[in-house]
Design a protein around this motif. Structure first.
Motif, PDB file in Angstrom:
ATOM      1  N   GLN A 246       0.807  -1.220   0.000  1.00 33.41           N
ATOM      2  CA  GLN A 246       0.000   0.000   0.000  1.00 33.41           C
ATOM      3  C   GLN A 246       0.843   1.274   0.000  1.00 33.41           C
ATOM      4  O   GLN A 246       0.309   2.376   0.111  1.00 33.41           O
ATOM      5  N   THR A 247       2.164   1.138  -0.142  1.00 35.16           N
ATOM      6  CA  THR A 247       3.046   2.304  -0.159  1.00 35.16           C
ATOM      7  C   THR A 247       3.718   2.512  -1.503  1.00 35.16           C
ATOM      8  O   THR A 247       4.513   3.431  -1.656  1.00 35.16           O
ATOM      9  N   THR A 248       3.383   1.661  -2.485  1.00 30.65           N
ATOM     10  CA  THR A 248       4.007   1.732  -3.804  1.00 30.65           C
ATOM     11  C   THR A 248       2.923   1.909  -4.863  1.00 30.65           C
ATOM     12  O   THR A 248       1.871   1.277  -4.776  1.00 30.65           O
ATOM     13  N   PRO A 249       3.150   2.769  -5.867  1.00 28.68           N
ATOM     14  CA  PRO A 249       2.174   2.897  -6.965  1.00 28.68           C
ATOM     15  C   PRO A 249       1.874   1.538  -7.589  1.00 28.68           C
ATOM     16  O   PRO A 249       2.738   0.657  -7.653  1.00 28.68           O
ATOM     17  N   PHE A 250       0.664   1.383  -8.102  1.00 29.14           N
ATOM     18  CA  PHE A 250       0.180   0.073  -8.563  1.00 29.14           C
ATOM     19  C   PHE A 250      -0.297   0.178 -10.006  1.00 29.14           C
ATOM     20  O   PHE A 250      -0.833   1.190 -10.437  1.00 29.14           O
ATOM     21  N   ARG A 251      -0.100  -0.923 -10.752  1.00 30.34           N
ATOM     22  CA  ARG A 251      -0.572  -0.992 -12.144  1.00 30.34           C
ATOM     23  C   ARG A 251      -0.820  -2.447 -12.510  1.00 30.34           C
ATOM     24  O   ARG A 251      -0.057  -3.334 -12.119  1.00 30.34           O
ATOM     25  N   PHE A 252      -1.893  -2.700 -13.256  1.00 33.92           N
ATOM     26  CA  PHE A 252      -2.173  -4.044 -13.755  1.00 33.92           C
ATOM     27  C   PHE A 252      -1.307  -4.298 -14.991  1.00 33.92           C
ATOM     28  O   PHE A 252      -1.153  -3.423 -15.853  1.00 33.92           O
ATOM     29  N   VAL A 253      -0.756  -5.511 -15.074  1.00 32.20           N
ATOM     30  CA  VAL A 253       0.163  -5.842 -16.173  1.00 32.20           C
ATOM     31  C   VAL A 253      -0.146  -7.243 -16.699  1.00 32.20           C
ATOM     32  O   VAL A 253      -0.885  -8.010 -16.080  1.00 32.20           O
ATOM     33  N   GLU A 254       0.445  -7.559 -17.842  1.00 32.43           N
ATOM     34  CA  GLU A 254       0.426  -8.910 -18.389  1.00 32.43           C
ATOM     35  C   GLU A 254       1.853  -9.298 -18.767  1.00 32.43           C
ATOM     36  O   GLU A 254       2.722  -8.439 -18.923  1.00 32.43           O
ATOM     37  N   GLY A 255       2.111 -10.601 -18.918  1.00 31.46           N
ATOM     38  CA  GLY A 255       3.450 -11.082 -19.179  1.00 31.46           C
ATOM     39  C   GLY A 255       3.921 -10.799 -20.596  1.00 31.46           C
ATOM     40  O   GLY A 255       3.133 -10.744 -21.547  1.00 31.46           O
ATOM     41  N   ILE A 256       5.236 -10.610 -20.730  1.00 30.39           N
ATOM     42  CA  ILE A 256       5.896 -10.469 -22.030  1.00 30.39           C
ATOM     43  C   ILE A 256       6.757 -11.707 -22.247  1.00 30.39           C
ATOM     44  O   ILE A 256       7.508 -12.113 -21.359  1.00 30.39           O
ATOM     45  N   TYR A 257       6.662 -12.288 -23.446  1.00 25.38           N
ATOM     46  CA  TYR A 257       7.421 -13.502 -23.759  1.00 25.38           C
ATOM     47  C   TYR A 257       8.346 -13.275 -24.945  1.00 25.38           C
ATOM     48  O   TYR A 257       8.069 -12.447 -25.817  1.00 25.38           O
ATOM     49  N   SER A 258       9.431 -14.013 -24.958  1.00 26.85           N
ATOM     50  CA  SER A 258      10.362 -13.967 -26.077  1.00 26.85           C
ATOM     51  C   SER A 258      11.007 -15.347 -26.224  1.00 26.85           C
ATOM     52  O   SER A 258      10.515 -16.332 -25.666  1.00 26.85           O
ATOM     53  N   ILE A 259      12.089 -15.394 -26.967  1.00 24.19           N
ATOM     54  CA  ILE A 259      12.830 -16.639 -27.182  1.00 24.19           C
ATOM     55  C   ILE A 259      14.190 -16.533 -26.515  1.00 24.19           C
ATOM     56  O   ILE A 259      14.886 -15.523 -26.634  1.00 24.19           O
TER      57      ILE A 259
END
Length: 325
Positions: free
Chosen positions: A266-279
């Protein structure tokens, strides 16, 4: 990424029950994001112990691995634990967890800042202090095991990279020898782009996802011969290639700290994310041409909401490929 000035080598760490599930689509080895997270946790541990240093990159060499799975034909199943019954006396639900035992070596790029290490005794004391702090942490969810009694254990050591090319080459050769036998995971974004271009020659609608899926599997193909039809495994690129997660991409705006309910912090800014994939590619350390070939580092782009890792091995691979022509 510029050449590192100082490297901390932590050889032959035995990790028990690390997380083998690296992402939503991949399993078999912990994600590099887990190792980078451990590196940041170690930096905070050092700061709490009044050791003002920073870790800017990490390399991981795997010497042995033992996935905790049962294999029957083409199907593999994780070894799962049965949790105690709940308060109501009913059997608790099984949460699938993938575990793996590892024998790895870590190579950390260290920024000593204002820390002055005069003499071998001070240097070794610093190295041992960092190693002791690391032993209190988990690596990819796994615990670091103490040395086996009676077995010779390689000590951690600090490598100050020399500016002279000849001396630096000898230092790199010594480091590579100490990390053998084993394999290090490196990034091959370039092969993903190349494979998409290759697929578009026959399928103009092919995109990066199609290329990623095609590189993530064994592709069987056939060809006509004088004896008839021959089946073979098609390999468009040499090397041991694997799909890997490399970070996260933003799905929402950046919320202020405490604005999102039930967030872990609760002390850090928050954002929803999704995973990034590569090779990625598993490469033996003896093939590395520079210290940067080992190292993974944070390469965020806050303007686009991209939080990802990077590795410079593909630049070395491109230079080597150009020498062949």
């Amino acid at each position: 990424m510029s050449e590192p000035d100082t490297l901390l080598v932590l050889p032959r760490l035995r990790i028990q029950n690390a997380n083998a599930i690296s992402g939503v689509f991949t399993w078999g080895f912990p994600a590099m994001t887990a190792f980078v997270g451990m590196m940041h946790a170690l930096e905070r541990k050092c700061a709490a112990a009044n050791v003002d240093v920073a870790f800017n990159g990490i390399g991981v060499v795997c010497h042995q691995h033992e996935a905790q799975v049962t294999q029957g034909g083409y199907t593999r199943a994780f070894h799962l634990t049965r949790n105690p019954v709940g308060k109501d006396g009913k059997t608790a639900a099984i949460v699938e967890e993938g575990r793996i035992h590892l024998d790895i070596s870590l190579v950390l790029e260290v920024d000593l800042k204002d820390l002055r290490l005069s003499g071998e005794d001070e240097t070794q004391a610093f190295v041992q202090q960092v190693a002791d702090l690391l032993a209190t942490l988990r690596i990819a969810g796994g615990t670091i095991q103490p040395p086996v009694p009676g077995q010779k254990q390689r000590s951690p050591w600090l490598l100050r990279v020399d500016e002279t090319p000849d001396v630096r080459e000898r230092q790199l050769r010594r480091l590579k020898q100490q990390l053998l036998p084993g394999f290090a995971l490196v990034l091959r974004d370039d092969l993903l782009q190349q494979h998409r271009d290759l697929m578009q020659q026959t399928d103009p609608d092919a995109d990066l996802l199609d290329a990623w899926l095609d590189l993530s599997r064994l592709n069987h193909d056939c060809r006509e011969t004088e004896e008839g039809v021959e089946w073979y495994i098609r390999r468009d690129h040499p090397g041991w290639l694997v799909p890997i997660p490399i970070g996260f991409a933003a799905l929402s705006e950046l919320y202020d700290a405490g604005q999102v309910e039930a967030a872990r912090d609760q002390t850090t800014p928050f954002r929803f994310v999704e995973g990034i994939y590569s090779i990625g590619q598993w490469v033996s350390p003896h093939r590395f041409k520079s210290f940067n070939d080992f190292l993974w580092y944070v390469d965020n782009d806050l303007d686009t909401g991209t939080y990802r890792l990077n590795n410079d091995y593909q630049q070395t691979a491109q230079r080597e490929a150009e020498k062949e022509f």
